[in-house]
Design a protein around this motif. Structure first.
Motif, PDB file in Angstrom:
ATOM      1  N   LYS A 134       0.816  -1.216   0.000  1.00 43.12           N
ATOM      2  CA  LYS A 134       0.000   0.000   0.000  1.00 43.12           C
ATOM      3  C   LYS A 134       0.851   1.267   0.000  1.00 43.12           C
ATOM      4  O   LYS A 134       0.640   2.173  -0.821  1.00 43.12           O
ATOM      5  CB  LYS A 134      -0.943   0.004   1.201  1.00 43.12           C
ATOM      6  CG  LYS A 134      -1.885   1.204   1.216  1.00 43.12           C
ATOM      7  CD  LYS A 134      -2.864   1.132   2.373  1.00 43.12           C
ATOM      8  CE  LYS A 134      -3.822   2.315   2.357  1.00 43.12           C
ATOM      9  NZ  LYS A 134      -4.796   2.261   3.474  1.00 43.12           N
ATOM     10  N   ASN A 135       1.801   1.340   0.909  1.00 41.68           N
ATOM     11  CA  ASN A 135       2.639   2.548   1.025  1.00 41.68           C
ATOM     12  C   ASN A 135       4.093   2.266   0.658  1.00 41.68           C
ATOM     13  O   ASN A 135       5.006   2.919   1.153  1.00 41.68           O
ATOM     14  CB  ASN A 135       2.555   3.102   2.451  1.00 41.68           C
ATOM     15  CG  ASN A 135       1.138   3.515   2.823  1.00 41.68           C
ATOM     16  OD1 ASN A 135       0.482   4.210   2.061  1.00 41.68           O
ATOM     17  ND2 ASN A 135       0.669   3.085   3.986  1.00 41.68           N
ATOM     18  N   ARG A 155       5.776   0.996  -5.878  1.00 39.64           N
ATOM     19  CA  ARG A 155       4.915   1.848  -6.703  1.00 39.64           C
ATOM     20  C   ARG A 155       5.680   2.432  -7.881  1.00 39.64           C
ATOM     21  O   ARG A 155       5.184   2.418  -9.023  1.00 39.64           O
ATOM     22  CB  ARG A 155       4.308   2.968  -5.852  1.00 39.64           C
ATOM     23  CG  ARG A 155       3.399   3.897  -6.644  1.00 39.64           C
ATOM     24  CD  ARG A 155       2.633   4.839  -5.733  1.00 39.64           C
ATOM     25  NE  ARG A 155       1.735   5.696  -6.498  1.00 39.64           N
ATOM     26  CZ  ARG A 155       0.813   6.484  -5.963  1.00 39.64           C
ATOM     27  NH1 ARG A 155       0.657   6.526  -4.644  1.00 39.64           N
ATOM     28  NH2 ARG A 155       0.031   7.232  -6.729  1.00 39.64           N
ATOM     29  N   GLU A 156       6.874   2.920  -7.643  1.00 38.71           N
ATOM     30  CA  GLU A 156       7.676   3.502  -8.719  1.00 38.71           C
ATOM     31  C   GLU A 156       8.008   2.454  -9.774  1.00 38.71           C
ATOM     32  O   GLU A 156       8.031   2.746 -10.978  1.00 38.71           O
ATOM     33  CB  GLU A 156       8.961   4.101  -8.142  1.00 38.71           C
ATOM     34  CG  GLU A 156       8.716   5.375  -7.330  1.00 38.71           C
ATOM     35  CD  GLU A 156       9.992   5.906  -6.684  1.00 38.71           C
ATOM     36  OE1 GLU A 156      11.009   5.158  -6.687  1.00 38.71           O
ATOM     37  OE2 GLU A 156       9.972   7.041  -6.177  1.00 38.71           O
ATOM     38  N   GLU A 215       4.885   1.927 -11.871  1.00 41.90           N
ATOM     39  CA  GLU A 215       4.633   3.105 -12.713  1.00 41.90           C
ATOM     40  C   GLU A 215       5.610   3.166 -13.876  1.00 41.90           C
ATOM     41  O   GLU A 215       5.261   3.616 -14.970  1.00 41.90           O
ATOM     42  CB  GLU A 215       4.723   4.372 -11.856  1.00 41.90           C
ATOM     43  CG  GLU A 215       3.531   4.526 -10.906  1.00 41.90           C
ATOM     44  CD  GLU A 215       3.682   5.706  -9.962  1.00 41.90           C
ATOM     45  OE1 GLU A 215       4.824   6.206  -9.823  1.00 41.90           O
ATOM     46  OE2 GLU A 215       2.664   6.115  -9.351  1.00 41.90           O
ATOM     47  N   PRO A 260      -4.149  -1.742  -3.395  1.00 41.63           N
ATOM     48  CA  PRO A 260      -4.433  -0.348  -3.026  1.00 41.63           C
ATOM     49  C   PRO A 260      -4.958   0.478  -4.190  1.00 41.63           C
ATOM     50  O   PRO A 260      -4.820   0.097  -5.364  1.00 41.63           O
ATOM     51  CB  PRO A 260      -3.066   0.166  -2.560  1.00 41.63           C
ATOM     52  CG  PRO A 260      -2.074  -0.688  -3.281  1.00 41.63           C
ATOM     53  CD  PRO A 260      -2.702  -2.042  -3.415  1.00 41.63           C
ATOM     54  N   ALA A 261      -5.537   1.614  -3.859  1.00 37.55           N
ATOM     55  CA  ALA A 261      -6.188   2.466  -4.855  1.00 37.55           C
ATOM     56  C   ALA A 261      -5.228   2.913  -5.952  1.00 37.55           C
ATOM     57  O   ALA A 261      -5.596   2.946  -7.135  1.00 37.55           O
ATOM     58  CB  ALA A 261      -6.813   3.681  -4.172  1.00 37.55           C
ATOM     59  N   TRP A 262      -4.001   3.265  -5.572  1.00 36.69           N
ATOM     60  CA  TRP A 262      -3.055   3.737  -6.596  1.00 36.69           C
ATOM     61  C   TRP A 262      -2.771   2.657  -7.633  1.00 36.69           C
ATOM     62  O   TRP A 262      -2.581   2.947  -8.816  1.00 36.69           O
ATOM     63  CB  TRP A 262      -1.754   4.223  -5.957  1.00 36.69           C
ATOM     64  CG  TRP A 262      -0.906   3.160  -5.296  1.00 36.69           C
ATOM     65  CD1 TRP A 262      -0.852   2.855  -3.969  1.00 36.69           C
ATOM     66  CD2 TRP A 262       0.024   2.283  -5.948  1.00 36.69           C
ATOM     67  NE1 TRP A 262       0.035   1.830  -3.743  1.00 36.69           N
ATOM     68  CE2 TRP A 262       0.597   1.464  -4.950  1.00 36.69           C
ATOM     69  CE3 TRP A 262       0.432   2.091  -7.276  1.00 36.69           C
ATOM     70  CZ2 TRP A 262       1.539   0.475  -5.219  1.00 36.69           C
ATOM     71  CZ3 TRP A 262       1.379   1.102  -7.560  1.00 36.69           C
ATOM     72  CH2 TRP A 262       1.921   0.312  -6.540  1.00 36.69           C
ATOM     73  N   MET A 263      -2.767   1.415  -7.196  1.00 38.75           N
ATOM     74  CA  MET A 263      -2.485   0.288  -8.085  1.00 38.75           C
ATOM     75  C   MET A 263      -3.698  -0.018  -8.972  1.00 38.75           C
ATOM     76  O   MET A 263      -3.552  -0.361 -10.151  1.00 38.75           O
ATOM     77  CB  MET A 263      -2.100  -0.926  -7.248  1.00 38.75           C
ATOM     78  CG  MET A 263      -1.401  -2.042  -7.992  1.00 38.75           C
ATOM     79  SD  MET A 263      -0.684  -3.169  -6.766  1.00 38.75           S
ATOM     80  CE  MET A 263      -0.493  -4.627  -7.797  1.00 38.75           C
ATOM     81  N   ALA A 268      -5.730   2.133 -10.123  1.00 40.85           N
ATOM     82  CA  ALA A 268      -5.853   3.198 -11.134  1.00 40.85           C
ATOM     83  C   ALA A 268      -4.732   3.178 -12.168  1.00 40.85           C
ATOM     84  O   ALA A 268      -4.799   3.899 -13.165  1.00 40.85           O
ATOM     85  CB  ALA A 268      -5.875   4.558 -10.439  1.00 40.85           C
ATOM     86  N   LEU A 269      -3.723   2.342 -11.963  1.00 44.23           N
ATOM     87  CA  LEU A 269      -2.519   2.418 -12.791  1.00 44.23           C
ATOM     88  C   LEU A 269      -2.693   1.897 -14.219  1.00 44.23           C
ATOM     89  O   LEU A 269      -2.390   2.617 -15.186  1.00 44.23           O
ATOM     90  CB  LEU A 269      -1.382   1.681 -12.081  1.00 44.23           C
ATOM     91  CG  LEU A 269      -0.026   1.688 -12.778  1.00 44.23           C
ATOM     92  CD1 LEU A 269       0.504   3.110 -12.909  1.00 44.23           C
ATOM     93  CD2 LEU A 269       0.966   0.831 -11.999  1.00 44.23           C
ATOM     94  N   GLU A 323     -12.060  -1.021  -4.669  1.00 45.87           N
ATOM     95  CA  GLU A 323     -11.610  -1.031  -3.274  1.00 45.87           C
ATOM     96  C   GLU A 323     -12.463  -1.908  -2.361  1.00 45.87           C
ATOM     97  O   GLU A 323     -12.024  -2.322  -1.302  1.00 45.87           O
ATOM     98  CB  GLU A 323     -11.544   0.405  -2.736  1.00 45.87           C
ATOM     99  CG  GLU A 323     -10.420   1.220  -3.391  1.00 45.87           C
ATOM    100  CD  GLU A 323     -10.180   2.546  -2.697  1.00 45.87           C
ATOM    101  OE1 GLU A 323      -9.661   2.525  -1.564  1.00 45.87           O
ATOM    102  OE2 GLU A 323     -10.504   3.586  -3.299  1.00 45.87           O
TER     103      GLU A 323
END
Length: 315
Positions: free
Chosen positions: A66-67, A72-73, A76, A93-96, A98-99, A141
Motif C-alpha cells: 500500500k505505502n 509503486r515507482e 509506474e 491499493p487504490a493507486w495500483m 488506477a494504474l 476497493e
C-alpha cells in the motif's frame, strides 16, 4: 499486452502459464514472500514464484504494497496494460487499481455476487451447492464488489471435495482470463455491475469451522461441511475430551428407523460400522478416523481398540 501478474498459491499457476503461452509480456510477477513450511519449517517459495523463475520472469515479493514507494515507482515505470490478480492474498491499493489502462483484472472462484471473500470454493461445497464457477472482474476497493466481466459455470459432484474442485476451477479459469483480456482490448466485453443485494460471504476459514455440531446439523449438512473443509480444517469432534478427526465419512439412509432413540452425537455400532447420530434423526457412518496423538485408522480398527466408545456421545 504488457502485464503485471499478482498471485501466490497453486491456484494461480495455470493462469500464469496460460498468459505466458499466449505470448503476453509478463513484465513483473508479484508474489507473497517465501514462508516456512512443514514440521522442519523449511523456507519455501510459493508456487507462483517457482513457476515464474522456471520461465525466467522477474519476481518481486514485497511484504507490504500500500505505502511501498519503491514498489509503486517500479510499477509506474512498467506502465502495464493490465494487472492480473489471481489469489494474491493482499488487498490491492487504490493507486495500483488506477494504474493500468485496462484495470486490475481478478479471477475469483465463485459465481459472483455469491461467495465473496477468502474461501469461495470451500464455502460453496460446504453449503451443498450443486454448481459453482469462476468470475473475472475489475477490482475496486470493496471486497470482491467490482464489475463482472465473464463467468463460467462448473458443476460440483455430490461426493466432490473442495480439494478436488480447486484444480478444476484453476484450470478452467485460465482461458477465461485470456478471453477477458482479449474482450477488454477489443471492446467486446462491457463490465456489468454486481447485484449487491444477492451477495453472500465466504469468510476465511478457522479451525473451529471443522468442529462437528451433531445436535444442530443434519448428517447431510455435516457431510457437506466435511467436503468443503478439505484439506483444512477438516472435520473433528471431542470424545471424552480428546480430539477425534474424521478423515472419511458417508451419510446413512434410514438410520432413525433402524436404531430407535439414536440421539445426536451418540456412537452406535452396526457390525463393524461406526454410526453417529445427527440432528433430525439422521446419521453418519465414520469410515476413517484419527484419535488425538495417534495415526489414521479405519473406524472398525478404532472400535476394536476402543470398545467403550460405543454408546458414548461425541461433542
Amino acid at each position: 499486452m504488457k502485464l503485471v501478474f499478482c498471485g501466490t498459491p497453486e491456484f494461480a499457476v495455470p493462469t500464469l502459464e496460460a498468459l505466458i503461452a499466449a505470448g503476453h509480456e509478463i513484465a513483473l510477477v508479484v508474489s507473497q514472500p517465501d514462508r516456512p513450511v512443514g514440521r522442519k519449517q523449511v523456507m519455501t517459495a510459493p508456487p507462483v514464484k517457482q513457476t515464474a523463475l522456471k520461465h525466467g520472469l522477474t519476481v518481486t515479493q514485497p511484504e507490504k504494497i500500500k505505502n511501498n514507494v519503491e514498489f509503486r515507482e517500479r510499477l509506474e515505470e512498467i506502465r502495464p496494460d493490465a494487472i492480473v490478480v489471481v489469489a494474491y492474498g493482499r488487498i490491492i491499493p487504490a493507486w495500483m487499481l488506477a494504474l493500468p489502462r485496462l484495470g486490475c483484472i481478478n479471477l475469483h472462484g465463485s459465481l459472483l455476487p455469491k461467495y465473496r471473500g477468502a474461501a469461495p470454493i470451500q464455502w460453496a461445497v460446504a453449503n451443498g451447492e450443486t454448481e459453482t464457477g469462476n468470475t473475472t472482474m475489475l477490482l475496486e476497493e470493496g471486497l470482491d464488489t467490482g464489475p463482472m466481466l465473464l463467468q463460467q459455470v462448473i458443476p460440483i459432484g455430490p461426493e466432490q471435495t473442495a480439494a478436488e474442485m480447486f484444480p478444476i476451477l484453476a484450470e478452467k479459469g485460465a482461458p477465461l482470463v485470456l478471453d477477458t483480456l482479449a474482450g477488454l482490448a477489443d471492446g467486446t466485453i462491457v463490465p456489468e455491475a454486481q447485484n449487491h443485494a444477492l451477495a453472500t460471504l465466504a469468510p476465511i476459514l478457522t479451525r473451529e469451522d471443522g468442529r462437528m455440531d451433531f445436535a444442530a446439523r443434519k448428517a447431510s449438512e455435516l457431510f457437506n461441511r466435511w467436503r468443503g473443509f478439505q484439506p483444512w480444517p477438516g472435520a473433528f469432534a471431542l470424545l471424552e475430551g480428546k480430539k477425534l478427526i474424521v478423515h472419511r465419512m458417508m451419510q446413512v439412509d434410514g438410520t432413525a428407523a433402524v436404531v430407535p432413540g439414536f440421539t445426536p452425537g451418540e456412537v452406535r455400532i452396526d457390525g463393524q460400522r461406526m454410526l453417529v447420530g445427527c440432528a433430525s434423526g439422521s446419521a453418519l457412518e465414520f469410515l476413517e478416523v484419527q484419535p488425538e496423538g495417534r495415526n489414521r485408522m479405519s473406524a472398525a480398527d478404532f472400535l476394536r481398540g476402543n470398545p467403550a466408545a460405543v454408546g458414548t456421545r461425541l461433542e
